[in-house]
Design a protein around this motif. Structure first.
Motif, PDB file in Angstrom:
ATOM      1  N   VAL A  46       0.842  -1.183   0.000  1.00  0.00           N
ATOM      2  CA  VAL A  46       0.000   0.000   0.000  1.00  0.00           C
ATOM      3  C   VAL A  46       0.882   1.239   0.000  1.00  0.00           C
ATOM      4  O   VAL A  46       1.751   1.380   0.858  1.00  0.00           O
ATOM      5  CB  VAL A  46      -0.922   0.017   1.243  1.00  0.00           C
ATOM      6  CG1 VAL A  46      -1.977   1.097   1.109  1.00  0.00           C
ATOM      7  CG2 VAL A  46      -1.571  -1.340   1.463  1.00  0.00           C
ATOM      8  N   PRO A  47       0.667   2.175  -0.938  1.00  0.00           N
ATOM      9  CA  PRO A  47       1.526   3.357  -1.032  1.00  0.00           C
ATOM     10  C   PRO A  47       1.198   4.432   0.008  1.00  0.00           C
ATOM     11  O   PRO A  47       0.795   5.545  -0.322  1.00  0.00           O
ATOM     12  CB  PRO A  47       1.271   3.849  -2.457  1.00  0.00           C
ATOM     13  CG  PRO A  47      -0.140   3.455  -2.729  1.00  0.00           C
ATOM     14  CD  PRO A  47      -0.327   2.140  -2.014  1.00  0.00           C
ATOM     15  N   VAL A  48       1.367   4.066   1.283  1.00  0.00           N
ATOM     16  CA  VAL A  48       1.160   5.007   2.384  1.00  0.00           C
ATOM     17  C   VAL A  48       2.335   4.890   3.348  1.00  0.00           C
ATOM     18  O   VAL A  48       2.974   3.842   3.438  1.00  0.00           O
ATOM     19  CB  VAL A  48      -0.165   4.765   3.143  1.00  0.00           C
ATOM     20  CG1 VAL A  48      -1.364   4.988   2.232  1.00  0.00           C
ATOM     21  CG2 VAL A  48      -0.216   3.376   3.755  1.00  0.00           C
ATOM     22  N   PHE A  49       2.615   5.963   4.065  1.00  0.00           N
ATOM     23  CA  PHE A  49       3.692   5.960   5.046  1.00  0.00           C
ATOM     24  C   PHE A  49       3.100   5.899   6.442  1.00  0.00           C
ATOM     25  O   PHE A  49       2.211   6.673   6.778  1.00  0.00           O
ATOM     26  CB  PHE A  49       4.548   7.224   4.915  1.00  0.00           C
ATOM     27  CG  PHE A  49       5.600   7.336   5.980  1.00  0.00           C
ATOM     28  CD1 PHE A  49       6.696   6.493   5.980  1.00  0.00           C
ATOM     29  CD2 PHE A  49       5.486   8.277   6.991  1.00  0.00           C
ATOM     30  CE1 PHE A  49       7.678   6.581   6.967  1.00  0.00           C
ATOM     31  CE2 PHE A  49       6.461   8.379   7.981  1.00  0.00           C
ATOM     32  CZ  PHE A  49       7.551   7.525   7.962  1.00  0.00           C
ATOM     33  N   GLU A  87     -12.171  -8.678  -4.109  1.00  0.00           N
ATOM     34  CA  GLU A  87     -12.189  -7.327  -4.694  1.00  0.00           C
ATOM     35  C   GLU A  87     -11.491  -6.321  -3.781  1.00  0.00           C
ATOM     36  O   GLU A  87     -10.779  -5.435  -4.252  1.00  0.00           O
ATOM     37  CB  GLU A  87     -13.634  -6.869  -4.943  1.00  0.00           C
ATOM     38  CG  GLU A  87     -14.343  -7.606  -6.045  1.00  0.00           C
ATOM     39  CD  GLU A  87     -15.823  -7.252  -6.115  1.00  0.00           C
ATOM     40  OE1 GLU A  87     -16.316  -7.040  -7.231  1.00  0.00           O
ATOM     41  OE2 GLU A  87     -16.483  -7.191  -5.039  1.00  0.00           O
ATOM     42  N   ILE A  88     -11.684  -6.469  -2.477  1.00  0.00           N
ATOM     43  CA  ILE A  88     -11.067  -5.545  -1.526  1.00  0.00           C
ATOM     44  C   ILE A  88      -9.558  -5.720  -1.547  1.00  0.00           C
ATOM     45  O   ILE A  88      -8.812  -4.733  -1.619  1.00  0.00           O
ATOM     46  CB  ILE A  88     -11.644  -5.741  -0.111  1.00  0.00           C
ATOM     47  CG1 ILE A  88     -13.151  -5.428  -0.113  1.00  0.00           C
ATOM     48  CG2 ILE A  88     -10.914  -4.843   0.896  1.00  0.00           C
ATOM     49  CD1 ILE A  88     -13.881  -5.863   1.140  1.00  0.00           C
ATOM     50  N   TRP A  89      -9.083  -6.969  -1.511  1.00  0.00           N
ATOM     51  CA  TRP A  89      -7.630  -7.203  -1.575  1.00  0.00           C
ATOM     52  C   TRP A  89      -7.034  -6.603  -2.847  1.00  0.00           C
ATOM     53  O   TRP A  89      -5.939  -6.050  -2.820  1.00  0.00           O
ATOM     54  CB  TRP A  89      -7.309  -8.693  -1.484  1.00  0.00           C
ATOM     55  CG  TRP A  89      -7.270  -9.213  -0.076  1.00  0.00           C
ATOM     56  CD1 TRP A  89      -8.076 -10.163   0.480  1.00  0.00           C
ATOM     57  CD2 TRP A  89      -6.372  -8.817   0.964  1.00  0.00           C
ATOM     58  NE1 TRP A  89      -7.746 -10.364   1.790  1.00  0.00           N
ATOM     59  CE2 TRP A  89      -6.698  -9.555   2.116  1.00  0.00           C
ATOM     60  CE3 TRP A  89      -5.328  -7.896   1.032  1.00  0.00           C
ATOM     61  CZ2 TRP A  89      -6.013  -9.414   3.318  1.00  0.00           C
ATOM     62  CZ3 TRP A  89      -4.635  -7.749   2.239  1.00  0.00           C
ATOM     63  CH2 TRP A  89      -4.980  -8.499   3.356  1.00  0.00           C
ATOM     64  N   GLN A  90      -7.763  -6.696  -3.957  1.00  0.00           N
ATOM     65  CA  GLN A  90      -7.264  -6.132  -5.216  1.00  0.00           C
ATOM     66  C   GLN A  90      -7.239  -4.605  -5.181  1.00  0.00           C
ATOM     67  O   GLN A  90      -6.400  -3.978  -5.827  1.00  0.00           O
ATOM     68  CB  GLN A  90      -8.116  -6.619  -6.392  1.00  0.00           C
ATOM     69  CG  GLN A  90      -7.938  -8.091  -6.679  1.00  0.00           C
ATOM     70  CD  GLN A  90      -8.932  -8.624  -7.697  1.00  0.00           C
ATOM     71  OE1 GLN A  90      -9.963  -8.006  -7.980  1.00  0.00           O
ATOM     72  NE2 GLN A  90      -8.631  -9.796  -8.253  1.00  0.00           N
ATOM     73  N   ALA A  91      -8.153  -3.997  -4.423  1.00  0.00           N
ATOM     74  CA  ALA A  91      -8.264  -2.533  -4.384  1.00  0.00           C
ATOM     75  C   ALA A  91      -7.311  -1.879  -3.376  1.00  0.00           C
ATOM     76  O   ALA A  91      -6.943  -0.713  -3.546  1.00  0.00           O
ATOM     77  CB  ALA A  91      -9.701  -2.133  -4.055  1.00  0.00           C
ATOM     78  N   ILE A  92      -6.901  -2.591  -2.359  1.00  0.00           N
ATOM     79  CA  ILE A  92      -6.081  -1.993  -1.294  1.00  0.00           C
ATOM     80  C   ILE A  92      -4.823  -1.302  -1.825  1.00  0.00           C
ATOM     81  O   ILE A  92      -4.485  -0.205  -1.358  1.00  0.00           O
ATOM     82  CB  ILE A  92      -5.763  -3.033  -0.200  1.00  0.00           C
ATOM     83  CG1 ILE A  92      -7.025  -3.299   0.626  1.00  0.00           C
ATOM     84  CG2 ILE A  92      -4.624  -2.569   0.700  1.00  0.00           C
ATOM     85  CD1 ILE A  92      -6.879  -4.401   1.655  1.00  0.00           C
ATOM     86  N   PRO A  93      -4.109  -1.858  -2.808  1.00  0.00           N
ATOM     87  CA  PRO A  93      -2.914  -1.155  -3.297  1.00  0.00           C
ATOM     88  C   PRO A  93      -3.201   0.204  -3.938  1.00  0.00           C
ATOM     89  O   PRO A  93      -2.277   0.980  -4.183  1.00  0.00           O
ATOM     90  CB  PRO A  93      -2.322  -2.128  -4.320  1.00  0.00           C
ATOM     91  CG  PRO A  93      -2.813  -3.469  -3.887  1.00  0.00           C
ATOM     92  CD  PRO A  93      -4.205  -3.211  -3.360  1.00  0.00           C
ATOM     93  N   SER A  94      -4.462   0.517  -4.190  1.00  0.00           N
ATOM     94  CA  SER A  94      -4.841   1.814  -4.773  1.00  0.00           C
ATOM     95  C   SER A  94      -5.090   2.881  -3.719  1.00  0.00           C
ATOM     96  O   SER A  94      -5.336   4.039  -4.054  1.00  0.00           O
ATOM     97  CB  SER A  94      -6.111   1.656  -5.619  1.00  0.00           C
ATOM     98  OG  SER A  94      -5.894   0.729  -6.646  1.00  0.00           O
ATOM     99  N   CYS A  95      -5.041   2.511  -2.453  1.00  0.00           N
ATOM    100  CA  CYS A  95      -5.307   3.477  -1.381  1.00  0.00           C
ATOM    101  C   CYS A  95      -4.201   4.519  -1.301  1.00  0.00           C
ATOM    102  O   CYS A  95      -3.026   4.207  -1.464  1.00  0.00           O
ATOM    103  CB  CYS A  95      -5.424   2.754  -0.041  1.00  0.00           C
ATOM    104  SG  CYS A  95      -6.877   1.705   0.091  1.00  0.00           S
ATOM    105  N   ASN A  96      -4.603   5.744  -1.061  1.00  0.00           N
ATOM    106  CA  ASN A  96      -3.670   6.860  -0.899  1.00  0.00           C
ATOM    107  C   ASN A  96      -4.100   7.678   0.302  1.00  0.00           C
ATOM    108  O   ASN A  96      -5.289   7.730   0.624  1.00  0.00           O
ATOM    109  CB  ASN A  96      -3.674   7.752  -2.143  1.00  0.00           C
ATOM    110  CG  ASN A  96      -3.017   7.080  -3.316  1.00  0.00           C
ATOM    111  OD1 ASN A  96      -1.830   6.785  -3.274  1.00  0.00           O
ATOM    112  ND2 ASN A  96      -3.779   6.819  -4.355  1.00  0.00           N
ATOM    113  N   PRO A  97      -3.167   8.373   0.948  1.00  0.00           N
ATOM    114  CA  PRO A  97      -3.558   9.205   2.085  1.00  0.00           C
ATOM    115  C   PRO A  97      -4.370  10.418   1.628  1.00  0.00           C
ATOM    116  O   PRO A  97      -4.263  10.856   0.490  1.00  0.00           O
ATOM    117  CB  PRO A  97      -2.222   9.644   2.685  1.00  0.00           C
ATOM    118  CG  PRO A  97      -1.246   9.535   1.562  1.00  0.00           C
ATOM    119  CD  PRO A  97      -1.735   8.428   0.684  1.00  0.00           C
ATOM    120  N   VAL A  98      -5.178  10.925   2.540  1.00  0.00           N
ATOM    121  CA  VAL A  98      -5.946  12.136   2.254  1.00  0.00           C
ATOM    122  C   VAL A  98      -5.051  13.346   2.471  1.00  0.00           C
ATOM    123  O   VAL A  98      -3.982  13.246   3.088  1.00  0.00           O
ATOM    124  CB  VAL A  98      -7.202  12.224   3.145  1.00  0.00           C
ATOM    125  CG1 VAL A  98      -8.132  11.064   2.872  1.00  0.00           C
ATOM    126  CG2 VAL A  98      -6.833  12.297   4.613  1.00  0.00           C
TER     127      VAL A  98
END
Length: 184
Positions: free
Chosen positions: A108-111, A135-146
């Motif tokens: 996941v691209p978050v710090f 679907e959730i596991w596939q989507a998690i790598p798209s998460c970004n911080p607000v």
């Protein structure tokens, strides 16, 4: 309706004075939600766990969903989402765990390790919205911080600065210091 308190911390001390008052104010979302509303609880936070213990008896007809970090105590066998951090880097977290019993891993691209709570909360909400665990596991790598949370700002001289000022509080400052001290 779906209601959730991700955690109780000291982020609202200015308005409410004590962490106990913050917990009371956040508890209102569970108390005043429709009786049949789905209630999502973070079992890793002592305040939200206490809310779970009270409200799952008070609203027996409500659907309940929970999340917790891996290796919870034995009394938490029915956790819907459990994650753990495998590694922490400046630009991502490697996580693993289960979503509704389905195991998975993601980068996941978050710090920052504090984002694990946000990821588990989002996974619970996605389950309630009808997404499958796959679907959730596939989507998690798209998460970004607000905006204002765990954001890297690139300066003209090539340096990077961590911008983590939105609703900054003692816990968020401690998390930032801990994250930097844990880097290689």
């Amino acid at each position: 309706d779906v209601v959730m308190v991700t955690m109780v911390g000291r982020g609202h001390l200015e308005q409410l004075g004590t962490i106990e008052n913050i917990a009371k104010a956040k508890d209102e979302i569970y108390r005043f939600a429709p009786a049949k509303a789905t209630r999502i609880y973070n079992l890793s936070n002592s305040f939200t766990r206490q809310m779970f213990e009270i409200h799952h008896r008070r609203f027996p007809e409500a659907k309940v969903s929970t999340f917790s970090e891996m290796n919870p105590s034995p009394d938490m066998l029915t956790v819907n989402v459990r994650f753990e951090i495998k590694s922490v880097e400046v630009d991502w977290l490697d996580i693993s765990g289960t979503i509704a019993g389905v195991s998975g891993e993601a980068r996941v691209p978050v710090f920052g390790v504090q984002n694990l709570t946000n990821l588990m909360a989002a996974a619970c909400l996605c389950l309630e919205a009808g997404m499958s665990p796959k679907e959730i596991w596939q989507a998690i790598p798209s998460c970004n911080p607000v905006w204002g949370r765990s954001q890297w700002v690139h300066l003209q001289n090539g340096a990077r600065v961590l911008f983590d000022a939105y609703n900054a509080n003692p816990e968020s400052m401690q998390a930032a210091l801990d994250n930097f001290s844990n880097l290689k």
